[in-house]
Design a protein around this motif. Structure first.
Motif, PDB file in Angstrom:
ATOM      1  N   THR A   1       0.823  -1.268  -0.093  1.00 37.36           N
ATOM      2  CA  THR A   1       0.141  -0.125  -0.010  1.00 37.36           C
ATOM      3  C   THR A   1       0.700   1.398   0.199  1.00 37.36           C
ATOM      4  OG1 THR A   1      -1.732  -1.319   1.219  1.00 37.36           O
ATOM      5  CG2 THR A   1      -1.848   1.254   1.291  1.00 37.36           C
TER       6      THR A   1
ATOM      7  N   SER B   1      -3.771   1.995  -5.344  1.00 39.07           N
ATOM      8  CA  SER B   1      -4.717   0.704  -5.586  1.00 39.07           C
ATOM      9  C   SER B   1      -5.822   0.467  -4.836  1.00 39.07           C
ATOM     10  CB  SER B   1      -3.626  -0.448  -5.635  1.00 39.07           C
ATOM     11  OG  SER B   1      -3.005  -0.568  -4.202  1.00 39.07           O
ATOM     12  N   ASP B   2      -5.915   0.855  -3.493  1.00 46.67           N
ATOM     13  CA  ASP B   2      -7.097   0.442  -2.762  1.00 46.67           C
ATOM     14  C   ASP B   2      -7.510   1.759  -2.025  1.00 46.67           C
ATOM     15  OD1 ASP B   2      -9.268  -0.725  -1.583  1.00 46.67           O
ATOM     16  OD2 ASP B   2      -7.893  -1.989  -0.080  1.00 46.67           O
TER      17      ASP B   2
ATOM     18  N   GLY C   1      -9.772   1.165   0.821  1.00 45.17           N
ATOM     19  CA  GLY C   1      -9.303   0.140   2.053  1.00 45.17           C
ATOM     20  C   GLY C   1      -8.163   0.459   2.666  1.00 45.17           C
TER      21      GLY C   1
END
Length: 224
Positions: A62, A68-69, A72
């Motif tokens: 991350t 990418s998220d 989340g």
């Protein structure tokens, strides 16, 4: 190793870096240091794939690509960056930060307190805080340099390195320059335990200054 097994990798890394700093200041040969650094670099790939837990690997991935998220695992870093940028030069004012006051910024009172301050007091406020930290670190290192005892020098330098690493790692974390770990910003993050340990550390440094002319000598009759 015991702390890492809890698991608390962030604190374990901090302890290892502090220990390494003290060992270097104690006079360890640079050949040994470079050899150890080479072994650590060689061990990083198997450590990443076979030792780290899944959530710890996800934190590193991350950190590399938080977009990418975004809702989340990358949420913390992205919201922290938004708070840092929205403060601008002078900030929005005390208690007027949108990211922190509307609870978009997670852990705004502990791990991400620096991002909260950046939003409310801006770049100049953060620069002033970092200058104060730098002054504390400089005075503590000055105390270490004045100590006549090798033990006193290493004690003051070790405590100072721990304090400096806390500031460095937390600041890098909230700016997206390091993976998110549970490292508080000393003297700013909410919590009694971190304040207590920092104050104990300052007490040790002050003790080194008071006894700076004392020398610890080895006794032949001593068991140690």
């Amino acid at each position: 190793l015991l702390v890492a097994h809890q698991p608390d990798l962030g604190t374990a890394v901090l302890l290892a870096l502090t220990g390494l700093t003290v060992v270097i200041l104690a006079g360890l040969s640079w050949k040994v240091i470079f050899a150890g650094a080479g072994l650590v670099l060689a061990a990083l790939p198997p450590f990443f794939f076979f030792v780290l837990h899944d959530y710890q690997r996800q934190r590193i991935l991350t950190f590399i690509n938080p977009e990418s998220d975004p809702s989340g695992s990358g949420y913390h870093i992205l919201q922290s960056k938004i708070a840092l940028g929205s403060g601008g030069l002078l900030g929005k004012g005390y208690g007027l930060g949108s990211q922190s006051q509307l609870n978009f910024l997670p852990e705004k009172q502990t791990d991400f307190i620096f991002a909260t301050l950046a939003e409310e007091f801006g770049f100049l406020g953060c620069a002033a805080i970092l200058l104060l930290y730098a002054a504390v670190i400089f005075m503590a290192l000055r105390t270490a340099s004045l100590a006549h005892s090798h033990f006193g020098r290493l004690t003051a330098a070790g405590v100072t390195s721990t304090f400096a690493l806390y500031v460095l790692i937390n600041g890098a974390m909230v700016m997206g320059m390091a993976p998110v770990v549970g490292v508080p910003m000393p003297l700013l993050s909410y919590g009694g335990s971190v304040m207590l340990t920092v104050m104990i550390g300052f007490g040790l440094v002050q003790s080194v200054r008071v006894h700076r002319y004392s020398e610890v000598t080895a006794s032949k009759s001593s068991l140690f």
